[in-house]
Design a protein around this motif. Structure first.
Motif, PDB file in Angstrom:
ATOM      1  N   TYR A  95      -0.334  -9.011   3.476  1.00 53.03           N
ATOM      2  CA  TYR A  95      -0.287  -9.240   2.026  1.00 53.03           C
ATOM      3  C   TYR A  95      -1.654  -8.976   1.388  1.00 53.03           C
ATOM      4  CZ  TYR A  95       0.439 -11.740  -2.395  1.00 53.03           C
ATOM      5  OH  TYR A  95       0.515 -12.078  -3.730  1.00 53.03           O
ATOM      6  N   LYS A  96      -2.698  -9.496   2.010  1.00 56.07           N
ATOM      7  CA  LYS A  96      -4.050  -9.278   1.476  1.00 56.07           C
ATOM      8  C   LYS A  96      -4.415  -7.800   1.535  1.00 56.07           C
ATOM      9  CE  LYS A  96      -5.813 -13.832   2.835  1.00 56.07           C
ATOM     10  NZ  LYS A  96      -6.798 -14.537   3.700  1.00 56.07           N
TER      11      LYS A  96
ATOM     12  N   HIS B 246      13.150  -7.980   7.622  1.00 57.04           N
ATOM     13  CA  HIS B 246      12.784  -6.926   6.682  1.00 57.04           C
ATOM     14  C   HIS B 246      11.990  -7.558   5.549  1.00 57.04           C
ATOM     15  CE1 HIS B 246      13.746  -2.732   5.299  1.00 57.04           C
ATOM     16  NE2 HIS B 246      13.250  -3.242   4.175  1.00 57.04           N
ATOM     17  N   ILE B 247      10.979  -6.852   5.069  1.00 55.93           N
ATOM     18  CA  ILE B 247      10.183  -7.389   3.964  1.00 55.93           C
ATOM     19  C   ILE B 247      10.124  -6.398   2.812  1.00 55.93           C
ATOM     20  CG2 ILE B 247       8.760  -8.771   5.523  1.00 55.93           C
ATOM     21  CD1 ILE B 247       6.451  -6.782   4.848  1.00 55.93           C
ATOM     22  N   TRP B 248      10.012  -6.953   1.635  1.00 54.12           N
ATOM     23  CA  TRP B 248       9.748  -6.177   0.423  1.00 54.12           C
ATOM     24  C   TRP B 248       8.470  -6.734  -0.200  1.00 54.12           C
ATOM     25  CZ3 TRP B 248      14.576  -7.905   1.757  1.00 54.12           C
ATOM     26  CH2 TRP B 248      15.579  -6.937   1.911  1.00 54.12           C
ATOM     27  N   PHE B 249       7.591  -5.853  -0.617  1.00 51.78           N
ATOM     28  CA  PHE B 249       6.357  -6.253  -1.280  1.00 51.78           C
ATOM     29  C   PHE B 249       6.407  -5.737  -2.718  1.00 51.78           C
ATOM     30  CE2 PHE B 249       1.920  -5.558  -2.570  1.00 51.78           C
ATOM     31  CZ  PHE B 249       1.365  -6.793  -2.296  1.00 51.78           C
ATOM     32  N   ILE B 250       6.367  -6.666  -3.674  1.00 49.12           N
ATOM     33  CA  ILE B 250       6.477  -6.321  -5.092  1.00 49.12           C
ATOM     34  C   ILE B 250       5.127  -6.538  -5.751  1.00 49.12           C
ATOM     35  CG2 ILE B 250       7.635  -6.871  -7.271  1.00 49.12           C
ATOM     36  CD1 ILE B 250      10.017  -7.840  -5.575  1.00 49.12           C
ATOM     37  N   ASP B 251       4.659  -5.539  -6.472  1.00 44.58           N
ATOM     38  CA  ASP B 251       3.358  -5.597  -7.136  1.00 44.58           C
ATOM     39  C   ASP B 251       3.507  -5.046  -8.548  1.00 44.58           C
ATOM     40  OD1 ASP B 251       0.644  -5.930  -7.591  1.00 44.58           O
ATOM     41  OD2 ASP B 251       0.112  -3.974  -6.754  1.00 44.58           O
TER      42      ASP B 251
ATOM     43  N   GLY C 110       5.636  -5.742 -10.803  1.00 49.02           N
ATOM     44  CA  GLY C 110       7.008  -5.463 -11.164  1.00 49.02           C
ATOM     45  C   GLY C 110       7.607  -4.264 -10.466  1.00 49.02           C
ATOM     46  N   GLN C 111       6.884  -3.673  -9.513  1.00 51.47           N
ATOM     47  CA  GLN C 111       7.397  -2.526  -8.777  1.00 51.47           C
ATOM     48  C   GLN C 111       7.494  -2.829  -7.287  1.00 51.47           C
ATOM     49  OE1 GLN C 111       4.762   0.779  -9.787  1.00 51.47           O
ATOM     50  NE2 GLN C 111       6.308   1.554 -11.207  1.00 51.47           N
ATOM     51  N   LEU C 112       8.526  -2.292  -6.670  1.00 53.05           N
ATOM     52  CA  LEU C 112       8.676  -2.396  -5.223  1.00 53.05           C
ATOM     53  C   LEU C 112       7.818  -1.314  -4.577  1.00 53.05           C
ATOM     54  CD1 LEU C 112      10.156  -3.609  -2.746  1.00 53.05           C
ATOM     55  CD2 LEU C 112      11.901  -1.844  -3.083  1.00 53.05           C
ATOM     56  N   VAL C 113       6.747  -1.721  -3.922  1.00 54.73           N
ATOM     57  CA  VAL C 113       5.829  -0.737  -3.344  1.00 54.73           C
ATOM     58  C   VAL C 113       5.989  -0.591  -1.842  1.00 54.73           C
ATOM     59  CG1 VAL C 113       4.117  -1.013  -5.175  1.00 54.73           C
ATOM     60  CG2 VAL C 113       3.967  -2.447  -3.135  1.00 54.73           C
ATOM     61  N   LEU C 114       6.617  -1.565  -1.195  1.00 55.75           N
ATOM     62  CA  LEU C 114       6.829  -1.452   0.250  1.00 55.75           C
ATOM     63  C   LEU C 114       8.153  -2.088   0.624  1.00 55.75           C
ATOM     64  CD1 LEU C 114       5.823  -0.777   3.144  1.00 55.75           C
ATOM     65  CD2 LEU C 114       4.801  -3.065   3.186  1.00 55.75           C
TER      66      LEU C 114
ATOM     67  N   ALA D 212       6.186   4.776  -4.253  1.00 52.97           N
ATOM     68  CA  ALA D 212       6.555   3.513  -4.885  1.00 52.97           C
ATOM     69  C   ALA D 212       7.933   3.678  -5.533  1.00 52.97           C
ATOM     70  CB  ALA D 212       5.522   3.116  -5.936  1.00 52.97           C
ATOM     71  N   ALA D 213       8.710   2.608  -5.463  1.00 52.32           N
ATOM     72  CA  ALA D 213      10.035   2.621  -6.083  1.00 52.32           C
ATOM     73  C   ALA D 213      10.038   1.693  -7.282  1.00 52.32           C
ATOM     74  CB  ALA D 213      11.089   2.173  -5.068  1.00 52.32           C
ATOM     75  N   ALA D 214      10.495   2.187  -8.425  1.00 47.78           N
ATOM     76  CA  ALA D 214      10.519   1.358  -9.631  1.00 47.78           C
ATOM     77  C   ALA D 214      11.556   0.249  -9.466  1.00 47.78           C
ATOM     78  CB  ALA D 214      10.847   2.222 -10.833  1.00 47.78           C
TER      79      ALA D 214
END
Length: 238
Positions: free
Chosen positions: A217-218, A144-149, A151-155, A236-238
């Motif tokens: 990621y890119k 499982h992956i989380w992508f943070i951009d 300061g927010q969890l976007v994926l 998007a999740a804060a």
């Protein structure tokens, strides 16, 4: 302590730092310090903090990672010390293991050995959370992956789910690219073109496309809205 919200891990509030809680988690930071001991002496002095620590597994992990057990840490290279720290972290057998950039400082062979240790049966019952920018090193073992951009969890998505919604590859020429309507991201790699596209159910059935995390990621960094829409995680999740 968080400014807002709360967190509960294994039934404990982490900020309370209860000894019973701390014995159930282990954190391996990117920058770490080891006392000037030999690897097996480290287990003698530190293992008592972790009730499920396995001395047998620790010795096995040190051997797999080819860490010299007759040298003190002060005489080891950074890579050797990193491998010793990884071996100790895995041997704690804590239900929760946090690792920050664990493959930094490891050579190609050591990275492969590290992945093989993560895939051993004894790791299956624990949660291993890895923070890394070296995504390619671990894409074959992550579930499982989380992508943070910003300061927010976007994926937040499983690798299995992503593989059903995205296709990735390298085109030798323009004619090899997916249809423009499906294409989500592309970049030049010399004479070739790396690409990310919406998944086609028929193509996936005959030619499944593994997820390449560095390419994802890119794509998320440069074309986030379309990637999120394609993966049905646009909220998007804060």
């Amino acid at each position: 302590r968080p400014d807002t919200g709360s967190i509960c891990v294994l039934g404990w509030q982490p900020q309370e730092r209860a000894a019973e809680f701390l014995s159930q988690i282990y954190i391996l930071p990117e920058e770490f310090h080891l006392p000037d001991l030999k690897p097996l002496q480290l287990a003698t002095t530190h293992a008592a903090f972790y009730p499920d620590f396995s001395h047998t597994a620790y010795a096995d992990y040190l051997a797999t990672l080819q860490v010299p057990t007759d040298l003190r840490f002060g005489r080891m290279s950074l890579g050797q010390k990193k491998k010793a720290a990884i071996a100790f972290a895995l041997a704690t057998c804590t239900p929760v293991l946090l690792m920050d950039e664990p493959t930094n400082g490891l050579d190609i062979v050591s990275r492969s050995q590290f992945k093989s240790l993560l895939q051993r049966p004894e790791q299956a019952g624990r949660v291993i959370l890895i923070s890394t920018h070296q995504a390619h090193d671990l894409e074959s073992v992550l579930q499982h992956i989380w992508f943070i951009d910003g300061g927010q969890l976007v994926l937040s998505a499983s690798m299995a789910d992503l593989s059903q919604k995205l296709r990735m590859g390298v085109a030798l020429q323009a004619a090899d690219l997916p249809p423009a309507a499906d294409l989500l991201y592309q970049e030049n790699l010399g004479a070739h073109t790396a690409w990310v596209a919406k998944a086609d159910a028929a193509l996936l059935a005959s030619d499944p496309s593994p997820i390449q995390l560095e390419l994802l990621y890119k794509a998320l960094s440069l074309n986030q809205a379309q990637i999120l829409a394609a993966t049905q995680h646009a909220e998007a999740a804060a």
